[in-house]
Design a protein around this motif. Structure first.
Motif, PDB file in Angstrom:
ATOM      1  N   UNK A 186       0.834  -1.205   0.000  1.00  0.00           N
ATOM      2  CA  UNK A 186       0.000   0.000   0.000  1.00  0.00           C
ATOM      3  C   UNK A 186       0.870   1.256   0.000  1.00  0.00           C
ATOM      4  N   UNK A 187       1.892   1.271   0.852  1.00  0.00           N
ATOM      5  CA  UNK A 187       2.754   2.452   0.955  1.00  0.00           C
ATOM      6  C   UNK A 187       3.542   2.664  -0.336  1.00  0.00           C
ATOM      7  N   UNK A 189       2.617   1.936  -3.290  1.00  0.00           N
ATOM      8  CA  UNK A 189       1.643   2.504  -4.231  1.00  0.00           C
ATOM      9  C   UNK A 189       1.426   3.995  -3.946  1.00  0.00           C
ATOM     10  N   UNK A 190       1.291   4.357  -2.687  1.00  0.00           N
ATOM     11  CA  UNK A 190       1.064   5.755  -2.323  1.00  0.00           C
ATOM     12  C   UNK A 190       2.287   6.625  -2.659  1.00  0.00           C
ATOM     13  N   UNK A 191       3.480   6.097  -2.445  1.00  0.00           N
ATOM     14  CA  UNK A 191       4.697   6.859  -2.767  1.00  0.00           C
ATOM     15  C   UNK A 191       4.805   7.079  -4.271  1.00  0.00           C
ATOM     16  N   UNK A 192       4.420   6.084  -5.055  1.00  0.00           N
ATOM     17  CA  UNK A 192       4.399   6.254  -6.523  1.00  0.00           C
ATOM     18  C   UNK A 192       3.430   7.353  -6.927  1.00  0.00           C
ATOM     19  N   UNK A 193       2.267   7.377  -6.281  1.00  0.00           N
ATOM     20  CA  UNK A 193       1.266   8.417  -6.590  1.00  0.00           C
ATOM     21  C   UNK A 193       1.802   9.806  -6.218  1.00  0.00           C
ATOM     22  N   UNK A 194       2.522   9.891  -5.107  1.00  0.00           N
ATOM     23  CA  UNK A 194       3.108  11.161  -4.671  1.00  0.00           C
ATOM     24  C   UNK A 194       4.123  11.651  -5.694  1.00  0.00           C
TER      25      UNK A 194
END
Length: 196
Positions: A186-187, A189-194
């Motif tokens: 999950x993290x 994925x979130x770092x990629x989005x950031x």
């Protein structure tokens, strides 16, 4: 999750790591006082907390803790999970836990102007007592939770949590091992989005 997990999950990005570390001491619009990448770290911390707090496997840990630790069951579960990460750190990182901890402390201390007052207060104790490395041992977890318990205004039960961890160790370990890879995914994925 607690300090070790938040620092570890930030990857190699120093500003993201700093934001993730200080997030609990940053309230509301205070976030706007920080550089953009540190703000992203603060937001990442909140996403990690939300994912953790609503995860069904973590709920099992909290439910087992509730008779002893009542409303602090979630806090204790977070600290337990940091213990399991610390005690098996070699499975998750090419760095040893002591090397990772030293690097993290050094990165945070490079930015005293960005540390909220609460962090300024506890950081010297954290570094001197090497909290991140101490989490690898039940005695370190017991010390951390007893310290937290002493700062509550009523009987929290946290000072008994070390005994609870020893008593049900395989159950908490299994829950951590189920949960943490999902959190890592999950993290990531979130770092990629950031980044995009």
């Amino acid at each position: 999750m607690n300090y070790l997990a938040h620092l570890f999950l930030s990857g190699d990005d120093a500003d993201l790591r700093l934001g993730n570390f200080i997030a609990d001491s940053v309230r509301g619009a205070q976030i706007l006082q920080y550089p953009p990448r540190v703000q992203q770290g603060i937001r990442l911390h909140r996403l990690i907390d939300s994912f953790t707090d609503t995860h069904p496997v973590v709920a099992e840990s909290k439910n087992r803790l509730r008779p002893t630790c009542r409303k602090y069951a979630g806090v204790v579960a977070d600290v337990f999970y940091d213990h399991f990460l610390a005690s098996s750190f070699h499975r998750y990182s090419p760095l040893s836990l002591p090397d990772f901890a030293s690097a993290a402390y050094a990165q945070i201390q490079q930015h005293p102007d960005l540390l909220p007052p609460r962090v300024h207060h506890f950081l010297p104790y954290m570094v001197k007592q090497n909290w991140l490395v101490s989490y690898a041992h039940i005695s370190g977890i017991t010390r951390a939770l007893t310290g937290l318990s002493s700062r509550t205004s009523f009987d929290s039960g946290m000072e008994k949590a070390g005994e609870e961890l020893e008593l049900y160790y395989p159950y908490y370990l299994r829950e951590f091992e189920q949960f943490f890879p999902e959190l890592q995914a999950y993290v990531s994925q979130q770092i990629e989005l950031i980044r995009n």
